[in-house]
Design a protein around this motif. Structure first.
Motif, short mmCIF file in Angstrom:
data_model
loop_
_atom_site.label_atom_id
_atom_site.label_comp_id
_atom_site.label_asym_id
_atom_site.label_seq_id
_atom_site.Cartn_x
_atom_site.Cartn_y
_atom_site.Cartn_z
N ASN A 467 0.82 -1.21 0.00
CA ASN A 467 0.00 0.00 0.00
C ASN A 467 0.86 1.26 0.00
N TYR A 468 1.86 1.30 0.87
CA TYR A 468 2.69 2.49 0.97
C TYR A 468 3.65 2.63 -0.21
N LEU A 469 4.17 1.51 -0.70
CA LEU A 469 5.01 1.60 -1.89
C LEU A 469 4.17 2.04 -3.10
N GLY A 470 2.94 1.59 -3.14
CA GLY A 470 2.04 1.96 -4.24
C GLY A 470 1.76 3.45 -4.28
N LYS A 471 1.65 4.08 -3.11
CA LYS A 471 1.41 5.52 -3.06
C LYS A 471 2.52 6.29 -3.77
N ILE A 472 3.75 5.86 -3.54
CA ILE A 472 4.90 6.55 -4.12
C ILE A 472 4.97 6.32 -5.62
N ARG A 473 4.65 5.11 -6.06
CA ARG A 473 4.70 4.80 -7.49
C ARG A 473 3.55 5.44 -8.26
N ALA A 474 2.38 5.49 -7.64
CA ALA A 474 1.22 6.03 -8.33
C ALA A 474 1.41 7.49 -8.70
N ARG A 475 2.05 8.27 -7.86
CA ARG A 475 2.13 9.70 -8.11
C ARG A 475 3.03 10.06 -9.28
N VAL A 476 3.83 9.11 -9.79
CA VAL A 476 4.64 9.40 -10.98
C VAL A 476 4.09 8.71 -12.22
N GLY A 477 2.91 8.12 -12.09
CA GLY A 477 2.26 7.58 -13.27
C GLY A 477 2.47 6.11 -13.54
N ILE A 478 3.06 5.37 -12.62
CA ILE A 478 3.19 3.92 -12.81
C ILE A 478 1.81 3.29 -12.65
N PRO A 479 1.37 2.48 -13.62
CA PRO A 479 0.02 1.91 -13.55
C PRO A 479 -0.16 0.98 -12.35
N SER A 480 -1.38 0.86 -11.91
CA SER A 480 -1.67 0.10 -10.69
C SER A 480 -1.70 -1.40 -10.90
N ALA A 481 -1.65 -1.86 -12.16
CA ALA A 481 -1.75 -3.30 -12.45
C ALA A 481 -0.66 -4.07 -11.71
N ASP A 482 -1.04 -5.25 -11.22
CA ASP A 482 -0.12 -6.15 -10.53
C ASP A 482 0.57 -5.42 -9.37
N ASN A 483 -0.24 -4.72 -8.58
CA ASN A 483 0.29 -3.98 -7.43
C ASN A 483 1.40 -3.01 -7.83
N TYR A 484 1.12 -2.21 -8.86
CA TYR A 484 2.08 -1.23 -9.38
C TYR A 484 3.39 -1.90 -9.81
#
Length: 501
Positions: A467-484
């Protein structure tokens, strides 16, 4: 509610302070143990004292590579795999015999004179904390509380860096007369746990005294706040929980629990105060490093000078050090192959052959941050005098002399990629970029989230780690598929690995 000011001192403030300081104040500062009773009766003079502490602690902080307050050197950041080369401290062919062969950070013998060394800075903090409520009792209580909060933070920060360097160190929390004959002041080294307890106590006290937001956000931009204090506490407890200081890091969650709770409390405080991840794209992520004024991601930021060529101006040395020779710099920071091959792909997955990674075409389909972290031949990398400048650093061998390499534009770089993170495209190459004014984000909100993720990983909480790693990846546009792109993590060790990839 909190931290408008999260920063470590701007020279703009220092210049004002320098212009305001009188010779009499400097004389008073030299005799810190003998300040007359009237010194603390003035808010102005009291602020001079505090501003001078900021100066002693942070004036040398001119590069994001530099570490350890007061000294601020890159000697220790060069010990990791993130930077190529080898130094004496990690050279297996070198034998270090004397303490001077390692580090002199601890300082020289304490004497009754001004020296900007760790225990002198601690003494200055102790002196202030002992005297401001006594000799400054006529001052407004809110002013005194905020003044003390800043000094408690500074003392904690100094002890934290001593702990990171040496482990346990002597704890001195009151002023002492310098003498070689008084055995009472010959304190032994405290244990690491005792040092951590003192640091946490100081930070807790600072958090109780400092405001969420300084009333004058302009004039006081650069001072510590409650949120910065809580963030520093979370960082200290994470370090204490880590394998560096915790031989049972993999067998007990006690220290990880404490670090996690500190991190979550900090997140709550900062969120309430309008802090968080800056931007929603890789471009905005890159722009974040050159913002002027309030930056929602900057928990602690070193604000630098205004680009003036005056000797008192405090400017950023990073731009000069990272720029290519052809651009007017002193030569690039070459990226080791291991770092180039470590960055995720554009879908967040690991850079492996199975995921389509080709080390020869290392620049294809990478994490969006890759192109703002590194430059390579053919990439546009402008600056004030040449906004469309393109970096060229090819090397080749001539058929007639296969032992003599040639380099394009005289950029003698041995790696195909070099660091450009935190570069400012509006910087001027006049005087080889030495008057860069780009601020240094010493503690970012993203680090706080990573620290929280590390605590969850150590506890084996896979869901919250992702969840927390996903927050950081999501904000630069990495897609959410397969847990980012992180995938399915089998255990806490897999969680730990993904913290760094």
């Amino acid at each position: 509610m909190k931290l408008r000011i999260n920063s470590i001192l701007t020279l703009a403030v220092l210049l004002i302070v320098s212009a305001s300081c009188s010779d009499n104040f400097l004389e008073d500062k030299k005799n810190f143990g003998q300040i007359d009773d009237s010194f603390y009766e003035s808010q102005e003079r009291t602020n001079w004292y505090i501003n001078n502490l900021y100066y002693d602690f942070f004036y040398a902080f001119k590069s994001p590579q530099a570490t350890f307050v007061g000294q601020y050197t890159d000697a220790y950041s060069r010990l990791t795999e993130e930077i190529g080369g080898i130094t004496d401290l990690v050279n297996p062919t070198k034998t270090l015999v004397n303490s001077d062969d390692a580090t002199n950070y601890f300082g020289t013998k304490l004497e009754d004179k001004i020296k900007n060394e760790p225990y002198n800075r601690i003494r200055d903090c102790n002196s202030f904390l002992e005297e401001v409520d006594v000799k400054g009792s006529s001052l407004d209580k809110t002013f005194r509380d905020r003044a003390k909060g800043q000094v408690y933070y500074l003392r904690a920060l100094q002890y934290f860096d001593l702990m990171r360097m040496y482990g346990g160190v002597p704890l001195v929390t009151s002023t002492q007369a310098t003498t070689s004959t008084n055995d009472a002041i010959k304190l032994p080294r405290a244990s690491v746990t005792e040092v951590v307890n003192q640091i946490v106590a100081d930070l807790d006290m600072a958090a109780s005294l400092l405001p969420g937001n300084w009333p004058d956000a302009g004039a006081d931009y650069g001072r510590f706040t409650k949120g910065a204090t809580l963030a520093q506490k979370a960082r200290v407890l994470l370090t204490y929980a880590s394998p560096l200081f915790n031989k049972n890091w993999d067998g007990s969650t006690e220290r990880w629990d404490a670090a996690l709770q500190a991190g979550l409390a900090t997140e709550t405080q900062l969120t309430a105060d309008g802090y968080g991840l800056y931007g929603s794209s890789a471009k905005q992520w890159n722009d974040m490093f050159t913002l002027e004024g309030f930056n929602k991601e900057a928990i602690v930021v070193q604000l630098l000078g205004n680009g003036a060529t005056l000797s008192v101006s405090n400017n950023n040395s990073w731009e000069k050090a990272m720029r290519l020779v052809s651009q007017g710099g002193t030569g690039a920071f070459e990226a080791p192959k291991e770092m180039i091959d470590l960055f995720p792909m554009d879908n967040g997955k690991k850079p492996t052959a199975a995921n389509g990674y080709d080390p020869f075409l290392f620049f294809k389909k990478r994490d969006p941050r890759f192109y703002r972290t590194f430059a390579f031949s053919g990439m546009k990398w402008g600056y004030a005098e040449s906004t469309s400048s393109v970096a060229w650093s090819y090397r080749w061998l001539d058929g007639s002399d296969k032992d003599k390499p040639y380099f394009s534009d005289n950029n003698q770089e041995n790696s195909p990629a070099y660091v450009r993170k935190m570069s400012n495209v509006t910087a001027s190459n006049a005087s080889s970029f030495q008057y860069s004014v780009t601020n240094i984000l010493e503690y970012r909100y993203a680090e706080l989230l990573l620290n929280i993720a590390e605590c969850y990983a150590a506890k084996g909480d896979i869901g919250n780690t992702i969840n927390y790693l996903g927050k950081i990846r999501a904000r630069v546009g990495i897609p959410s598929a397969d847990n980012y792109g992180i995938g399915i993590l089998a255990d806490k060790y897999a969680c730990y690995c993904r913290l760094f990839i």
